[in-house]
Design a protein around this motif. Structure first.
Motif, PDB file in Angstrom:
ATOM      1  N   ASN A 138       0.820  -1.214   0.000  1.00 42.56           N
ATOM      2  CA  ASN A 138       0.000   0.000   0.000  1.00 42.56           C
ATOM      3  C   ASN A 138       0.852   1.262   0.000  1.00 42.56           C
ATOM      4  O   ASN A 138       0.500   2.247  -0.636  1.00 42.56           O
ATOM      5  CB  ASN A 138      -0.963  -0.006   1.184  1.00 42.56           C
ATOM      6  N   PHE A 139       1.983   1.235   0.710  1.00 38.08           N
ATOM      7  CA  PHE A 139       2.875   2.395   0.706  1.00 38.08           C
ATOM      8  C   PHE A 139       3.390   2.668  -0.704  1.00 38.08           C
ATOM      9  O   PHE A 139       3.343   3.799  -1.192  1.00 38.08           O
ATOM     10  CB  PHE A 139       4.057   2.177   1.655  1.00 38.08           C
ATOM     11  N   LEU A 140       3.861   1.624  -1.372  1.00 37.23           N
ATOM     12  CA  LEU A 140       4.417   1.812  -2.716  1.00 37.23           C
ATOM     13  C   LEU A 140       3.337   2.201  -3.723  1.00 37.23           C
ATOM     14  O   LEU A 140       3.560   3.066  -4.575  1.00 37.23           O
ATOM     15  CB  LEU A 140       5.162   0.557  -3.166  1.00 37.23           C
ATOM     16  N   ARG A 141       2.170   1.614  -3.616  1.00 31.21           N
ATOM     17  CA  ARG A 141       1.066   1.956  -4.519  1.00 31.21           C
ATOM     18  C   ARG A 141       0.689   3.432  -4.348  1.00 31.21           C
ATOM     19  O   ARG A 141       0.574   4.173  -5.321  1.00 31.21           O
ATOM     20  CB  ARG A 141      -0.129   1.040  -4.241  1.00 31.21           C
ATOM     21  N   PHE A 142       0.522   3.868  -3.104  1.00 36.12           N
ATOM     22  CA  PHE A 142       0.162   5.258  -2.828  1.00 36.12           C
ATOM     23  C   PHE A 142       1.247   6.205  -3.351  1.00 36.12           C
ATOM     24  O   PHE A 142       0.947   7.220  -3.982  1.00 36.12           O
ATOM     25  CB  PHE A 142      -0.034   5.455  -1.316  1.00 36.12           C
ATOM     26  N   THR A 143       2.496   5.886  -3.082  1.00 38.38           N
ATOM     27  CA  THR A 143       3.600   6.759  -3.492  1.00 38.38           C
ATOM     28  C   THR A 143       3.707   6.844  -5.004  1.00 38.38           C
ATOM     29  O   THR A 143       3.888   7.933  -5.560  1.00 38.38           O
ATOM     30  CB  THR A 143       4.923   6.265  -2.878  1.00 38.38           C
ATOM     31  N   ARG A 144       3.586   5.723  -5.675  1.00 37.96           N
ATOM     32  CA  ARG A 144       3.675   5.722  -7.146  1.00 37.96           C
ATOM     33  C   ARG A 144       2.533   6.513  -7.771  1.00 37.96           C
ATOM     34  O   ARG A 144       2.729   7.210  -8.761  1.00 37.96           O
ATOM     35  CB  ARG A 144       3.680   4.287  -7.663  1.00 37.96           C
ATOM     36  N   GLU A 145       1.338   6.402  -7.191  1.00 37.49           N
ATOM     37  CA  GLU A 145       0.180   7.131  -7.730  1.00 37.49           C
ATOM     38  C   GLU A 145       0.290   8.636  -7.508  1.00 37.49           C
ATOM     39  O   GLU A 145      -0.240   9.419  -8.278  1.00 37.49           O
ATOM     40  CB  GLU A 145      -1.111   6.623  -7.076  1.00 37.49           C
ATOM     41  N   ASN A 146       0.972   9.042  -6.431  1.00 38.21           N
ATOM     42  CA  ASN A 146       1.030  10.453  -6.070  1.00 38.21           C
ATOM     43  C   ASN A 146       2.339  11.151  -6.409  1.00 38.21           C
ATOM     44  O   ASN A 146       2.445  12.364  -6.241  1.00 38.21           O
ATOM     45  CB  ASN A 146       0.727  10.616  -4.579  1.00 38.21           C
ATOM     46  N   ASP A 147       3.325  10.404  -6.880  1.00 36.77           N
ATOM     47  CA  ASP A 147       4.611  10.999  -7.228  1.00 36.77           C
ATOM     48  C   ASP A 147       5.140  10.326  -8.493  1.00 36.77           C
ATOM     49  O   ASP A 147       5.765   9.275  -8.427  1.00 36.77           O
ATOM     50  CB  ASP A 147       5.608  10.830  -6.084  1.00 36.77           C
ATOM     51  N   PRO A 148       4.892  10.948  -9.649  1.00 40.49           N
ATOM     52  CA  PRO A 148       5.319  10.338 -10.911  1.00 40.49           C
ATOM     53  C   PRO A 148       6.839  10.140 -11.005  1.00 40.49           C
ATOM     54  O   PRO A 148       7.302   9.291 -11.746  1.00 40.49           O
ATOM     55  CB  PRO A 148       4.849  11.331 -11.977  1.00 40.49           C
ATOM     56  N   SER A 149       7.605  10.878 -10.223  1.00 39.20           N
ATOM     57  CA  SER A 149       9.062  10.748 -10.289  1.00 39.20           C
ATOM     58  C   SER A 149       9.601   9.714  -9.294  1.00 39.20           C
ATOM     59  O   SER A 149      10.817   9.522  -9.183  1.00 39.20           O
ATOM     60  CB  SER A 149       9.721  12.106 -10.012  1.00 39.20           C
ATOM     61  N   PHE A 150       8.713   9.026  -8.579  1.00 40.33           N
ATOM     62  CA  PHE A 150       9.138   8.110  -7.526  1.00 40.33           C
ATOM     63  C   PHE A 150      10.102   7.032  -8.031  1.00 40.33           C
ATOM     64  O   PHE A 150      11.130   6.779  -7.416  1.00 40.33           O
ATOM     65  CB  PHE A 150       7.921   7.465  -6.866  1.00 40.33           C
ATOM     66  N   GLU A 151       9.772   6.378  -9.135  1.00 42.62           N
ATOM     67  CA  GLU A 151      10.626   5.289  -9.640  1.00 42.62           C
ATOM     68  C   GLU A 151      12.031   5.796  -9.970  1.00 42.62           C
ATOM     69  O   GLU A 151      13.027   5.161  -9.624  1.00 42.62           O
ATOM     70  CB  GLU A 151       9.999   4.622 -10.868  1.00 42.62           C
ATOM     71  N   GLN A 152      12.102   6.933 -10.616  1.00 43.80           N
ATOM     72  CA  GLN A 152      13.412   7.510 -10.948  1.00 43.80           C
ATOM     73  C   GLN A 152      14.181   7.861  -9.673  1.00 43.80           C
ATOM     74  O   GLN A 152      15.372   7.585  -9.560  1.00 43.80           O
ATOM     75  CB  GLN A 152      13.249   8.760 -11.829  1.00 43.80           C
ATOM     76  N   THR A 153      13.498   8.439  -8.711  1.00 45.06           N
ATOM     77  CA  THR A 153      14.140   8.788  -7.441  1.00 45.06           C
ATOM     78  C   THR A 153      14.669   7.538  -6.748  1.00 45.06           C
ATOM     79  O   THR A 153      15.781   7.542  -6.212  1.00 45.06           O
ATOM     80  CB  THR A 153      13.152   9.532  -6.517  1.00 45.06           C
TER      81      THR A 153
END
Length: 142
Positions: free
Chosen positions: A82-97
């Motif tokens: 749930n943490f990763l799902r929420f973060t990915r949905e709300n921060d498009p740059s998350f994977e790159q970061t």
């Protein structure tokens, strides 16, 4: 013929031995993406804690029971999925970061608990999220 689950096929007799053979040991820091992969592949519950005191001094069962009445995102912990799902949905740059600055989670405890879904024993990991001052991504960018 019954096939073994991925978890049953992991070497070791106890949850601690099995998790150890996967590289999961208390006190070790692991990339959140690796923990997520292990969680999904081996059906392991992973709880990320935001409060060090709760993670280190309380049993997982007591924390889950105490905070069950609160909405999920109002609790001092969250499941890794749930943490990763929420973060990915709300921060498009998350994977790159995450590629540039991996988010390292400290393993606090491991064990086995009764699954809330079906009552069967399921391995678990509790991890401590780094504190915001430890993340300090801005200073790493300069």
């Amino acid at each position: 013929m019954e096939t073994l689950s991925a978890w049953e096929a992991v070497p070791g007799k106890t949850p601690a031995e099995k998790l150890g053979s996967l590289g999961i040991m208390e006190g070790r820091n692991l990339d959140i993406r690796m923990l997520d992969e292990i969680s999904r592949r081996y059906d392991i519950e992973v709880f990320l804690f935001f409060e060090e005191d709760l993670a280190r001094t309380r049993t997982l069962e007591s924390v889950l029971e105490e905070f069950d009445i609160f909405p999920e995102y109002g609790r001092p912990y969250v499941s890794i999925g749930n943490f990763l799902r929420f973060t990915r949905e709300n921060d498009p740059s998350f994977e790159q970061t995450m590629r540039e600055f991996p988010l390292m989670i400290e393993i606090v405890t491991t064990g086995e608990m009764e699954s809330p879904k079906d009552g069967r024993p399921v391995p678990y990991i509790t991890g401590l999220m780094p504190f915001l001052d430890e993340l300090d991504v801005n200073s790493q960018l300069s």
